[in-house]
Motif scaffolding. Structure first.
Motif, PDB file in Angstrom:
ATOM      1  N   TRP A 149       0.826  -1.196   0.000  1.00 50.62           N
ATOM      2  CA  TRP A 149       0.000   0.000   0.000  1.00 50.62           C
ATOM      3  C   TRP A 149       0.865   1.253   0.000  1.00 50.62           C
ATOM      4  CZ3 TRP A 149       2.486  -0.958   4.249  1.00 50.62           C
ATOM      5  CH2 TRP A 149       2.534  -0.050   5.312  1.00 50.62           C
ATOM      6  N   ILE A 150       0.261   2.372  -0.437  1.00 55.71           N
ATOM      7  CA  ILE A 150       0.917   3.669  -0.360  1.00 55.71           C
ATOM      8  C   ILE A 150       0.535   4.304   0.973  1.00 55.71           C
ATOM      9  CG2 ILE A 150       1.175   5.947  -1.423  1.00 55.71           C
ATOM     10  CD1 ILE A 150       2.164   3.676  -3.195  1.00 55.71           C
ATOM     11  N   PRO A 151       1.500   4.711   1.789  1.00 55.31           N
ATOM     12  CA  PRO A 151       1.158   5.293   3.087  1.00 55.31           C
ATOM     13  C   PRO A 151       0.171   6.449   2.948  1.00 55.31           C
ATOM     14  CG  PRO A 151       3.519   4.934   2.918  1.00 55.31           C
ATOM     15  CD  PRO A 151       2.959   4.656   1.557  1.00 55.31           C
ATOM     16  N   GLY A 152      -0.819   6.469   3.851  1.00 51.72           N
ATOM     17  CA  GLY A 152      -1.893   7.459   3.750  1.00 51.72           C
ATOM     18  C   GLY A 152      -1.570   8.800   4.355  1.00 51.72           C
ATOM     19  N   ILE A 153      -0.337   9.233   4.218  1.00 52.30           N
ATOM     20  CA  ILE A 153       0.104  10.463   4.870  1.00 52.30           C
ATOM     21  C   ILE A 153      -0.594  11.692   4.292  1.00 52.30           C
ATOM     22  CG2 ILE A 153       2.127  11.938   5.209  1.00 52.30           C
ATOM     23  CD1 ILE A 153       3.782   9.372   5.419  1.00 52.30           C
ATOM     24  N   ARG A 154      -0.955  11.641   3.019  1.00 48.78           N
ATOM     25  CA  ARG A 154      -1.611  12.795   2.409  1.00 48.78           C
ATOM     26  C   ARG A 154      -2.962  13.090   3.055  1.00 48.78           C
ATOM     27  NH1 ARG A 154      -1.874  11.546  -3.840  1.00 48.78           N
ATOM     28  NH2 ARG A 154      -3.109  13.458  -3.778  1.00 48.78           N
ATOM     29  N   ARG A 155      -3.522  12.133   3.770  1.00 50.21           N
ATOM     30  CA  ARG A 155      -4.831  12.335   4.389  1.00 50.21           C
ATOM     31  C   ARG A 155      -4.751  13.076   5.720  1.00 50.21           C
ATOM     32  NH1 ARG A 155      -7.218   6.191   3.948  1.00 50.21           N
ATOM     33  NH2 ARG A 155      -6.759   5.813   1.741  1.00 50.21           N
ATOM     34  N   PRO A 157      -4.789  15.873   8.132  1.00 49.96           N
ATOM     35  CA  PRO A 157      -4.912  17.308   8.388  1.00 49.96           C
ATOM     36  C   PRO A 157      -4.135  17.649   9.649  1.00 49.96           C
ATOM     37  CG  PRO A 157      -6.877  16.193   9.149  1.00 49.96           C
ATOM     38  CD  PRO A 157      -5.993  15.136   8.522  1.00 49.96           C
ATOM     39  N   PRO A 158      -3.876  18.935   9.881  1.00 50.35           N
ATOM     40  CA  PRO A 158      -3.137  19.300  11.098  1.00 50.35           C
ATOM     41  C   PRO A 158      -3.813  18.762  12.351  1.00 50.35           C
ATOM     42  CG  PRO A 158      -3.296  21.180   9.616  1.00 50.35           C
ATOM     43  CD  PRO A 158      -4.175  20.109   9.046  1.00 50.35           C
ATOM     44  N   GLY A 159      -3.015  18.131  13.203  1.00 48.84           N
ATOM     45  CA  GLY A 159      -3.526  17.636  14.471  1.00 48.84           C
ATOM     46  C   GLY A 159      -4.100  16.241  14.441  1.00 48.84           C
ATOM     47  N   GLN A 160      -4.280  15.643  13.243  1.00 46.81           N
ATOM     48  CA  GLN A 160      -4.833  14.286  13.178  1.00 46.81           C
ATOM     49  C   GLN A 160      -3.738  13.278  13.461  1.00 46.81           C
ATOM     50  OE1 GLN A 160      -7.716  13.357  10.088  1.00 46.81           O
ATOM     51  NE2 GLN A 160      -6.625  11.459   9.628  1.00 46.81           N
ATOM     52  N   SER A 161      -4.088  12.232  14.196  1.00 49.78           N
ATOM     53  CA  SER A 161      -3.079  11.253  14.595  1.00 49.78           C
ATOM     54  C   SER A 161      -3.258   9.891  13.945  1.00 49.78           C
ATOM     55  CB  SER A 161      -3.113  11.077  16.122  1.00 49.78           C
ATOM     56  OG  SER A 161      -4.384  10.612  16.541  1.00 49.78           O
ATOM     57  N   ALA A 162      -4.366   9.636  13.255  1.00 49.20           N
ATOM     58  CA  ALA A 162      -4.626   8.318  12.676  1.00 49.20           C
ATOM     59  C   ALA A 162      -5.355   8.452  11.350  1.00 49.20           C
ATOM     60  CB  ALA A 162      -5.448   7.464  13.642  1.00 49.20           C
ATOM     61  N   VAL A 163      -5.162   7.446  10.490  1.00 49.72           N
ATOM     62  CA  VAL A 163      -5.806   7.388   9.181  1.00 49.72           C
ATOM     63  C   VAL A 163      -6.550   6.068   9.061  1.00 49.72           C
ATOM     64  CG1 VAL A 163      -5.418   7.225   6.691  1.00 49.72           C
ATOM     65  CG2 VAL A 163      -4.099   8.849   8.046  1.00 49.72           C
ATOM     66  N   PRO A 164      -7.845   6.070   8.720  1.00 50.35           N
ATOM     67  CA  PRO A 164      -8.550   4.799   8.539  1.00 50.35           C
ATOM     68  C   PRO A 164      -8.089   4.096   7.266  1.00 50.35           C
ATOM     69  CG  PRO A 164      -9.976   6.624   7.946  1.00 50.35           C
ATOM     70  CD  PRO A 164      -8.728   7.230   8.504  1.00 50.35           C
ATOM     71  N   PHE A 165      -7.904   2.779   7.333  1.00 51.05           N
ATOM     72  CA  PHE A 165      -7.561   2.023   6.133  1.00 51.05           C
ATOM     73  C   PHE A 165      -8.641   1.007   5.767  1.00 51.05           C
ATOM     74  CE2 PHE A 165      -5.518  -0.312   9.625  1.00 51.05           C
ATOM     75  CZ  PHE A 165      -5.943  -1.619   9.397  1.00 51.05           C
ATOM     76  N   HIS A 166      -9.532   0.689   6.696  1.00 49.59           N
ATOM     77  CA  HIS A 166     -10.653  -0.194   6.378  1.00 49.59           C
ATOM     78  C   HIS A 166     -11.782   0.068   7.362  1.00 49.59           C
ATOM     79  CE1 HIS A 166     -13.022  -4.024   6.441  1.00 49.59           C
ATOM     80  NE2 HIS A 166     -12.871  -3.877   5.142  1.00 49.59           N
TER      81      HIS A 166
END
Length: 250
Positions: A149-155, A157-166
């Protein structure tokens, strides 16, 4: 000594059920189709073979398959389904294919590492050695394939600590990242039949496609093709995953 997380007996026993979406035909069939085509008439070695999600249907297509797997409990689950499929229990960055496998090191036409598993190795040095180990097992002209997978870093926003993947009916997953070290953790929340929720976590080191290409070059492999998925969709700047194929020069 490996940096990878270890799948114990409890995790291995529930792996197929908890990851059932990975076994769905629309997910699995395109992968097996493409891998069978890449293997051709030769043998395949799967690194991090797990419980045989890919290896078993690939062998049923007539491709001789062997594996390397760190977790003995995962191998036990695989062998309950296919006792005859040879597996070495060991680290995919350095272990050698089983002596009773369909080919010897240096004779495999295909080495595969799917479903983001190279990220289980949590140091750059180990990931480089994994590419070198794949190259050692390949015959001239053979191919090393990874799905990542491509890391979801682009998602972020400032202050967010986690990215949903499923996000599904029975499973929700979030990734947290340390952008200074390329380390991350996948957090899994699974809803059980009795309505309770089980939490689990796994750790990883993420890799960009360009870093993969450099690791391949260090192992003497050449990029042959890269697509966004197993069906061969074009890889673009918006792709969320890639299937990459490197070739050992003839």
């Amino acid at each position: 000594m490996t940096s990878s997380d270890y799948w114990d007996a409890e995790a291995a026993e529930r792996y197929d059920e908890s990851s059932s979406f990975m076994f769905e035909p629309d997910v699995l069939d395109p992968a097996v189709d493409r891998l069978a085509a890449l293997a051709g008439d030769g043998a395949a070695l799967e690194l991090a073979i797990g419980t045989g999600r890919v290896a078993i249907p690939l062998s049923e297509r007539g491709v001789p398959v062997a594996g390397i797997e760190l977790s003995q409990p995962m191998v036990d689950v695989l062998h309950a389904k296919r006792p005859d499929l040879p597996v070495t229990v060991g680290d995919m960055a350095g272990a050698t294919a089983p002596d009773d496998g369909p080919a010897r090191p240096g004779e495999y036409s295909l080495v595969l590492l799917v479903w983001n598993s190279i990220a289980n190795l949590r140091t750059q040095d180990e990931q480089v050695e994994c590419f070198r180990n794949a190259a050692r097992h390949l015959a001239p002209g053979g191919r090393f394939v990874i799905e990542l997978w491509i890391p979801g870093i682009r998602r972020f926003p400032p202050g967010q600590s986690a990215v949903p993947f499923h996000v599904g009916r029975r499973h929700t997953g979030f990734d947290t990242y340390d952008l200074t070290t390329q380390q991350g953790t996948s957090h899994h929340y699974r809803r059980l039949e009795d309505g309770t929720v089980r939490y689990g976590a796994s750790n990883f080191r993420y890799i960009w496609p360009a870093e993969c290409d450099l690791m391949a070059r260090l192992a003497g492999l050449e990029l042959e093709e890269r697509s966004a998925d197993w069906s061969g969709a074009e890889f673009t700047g918006d792709s969320e995953s890639h299937v990459s194929v490197w070739r050992k020069p003839a």
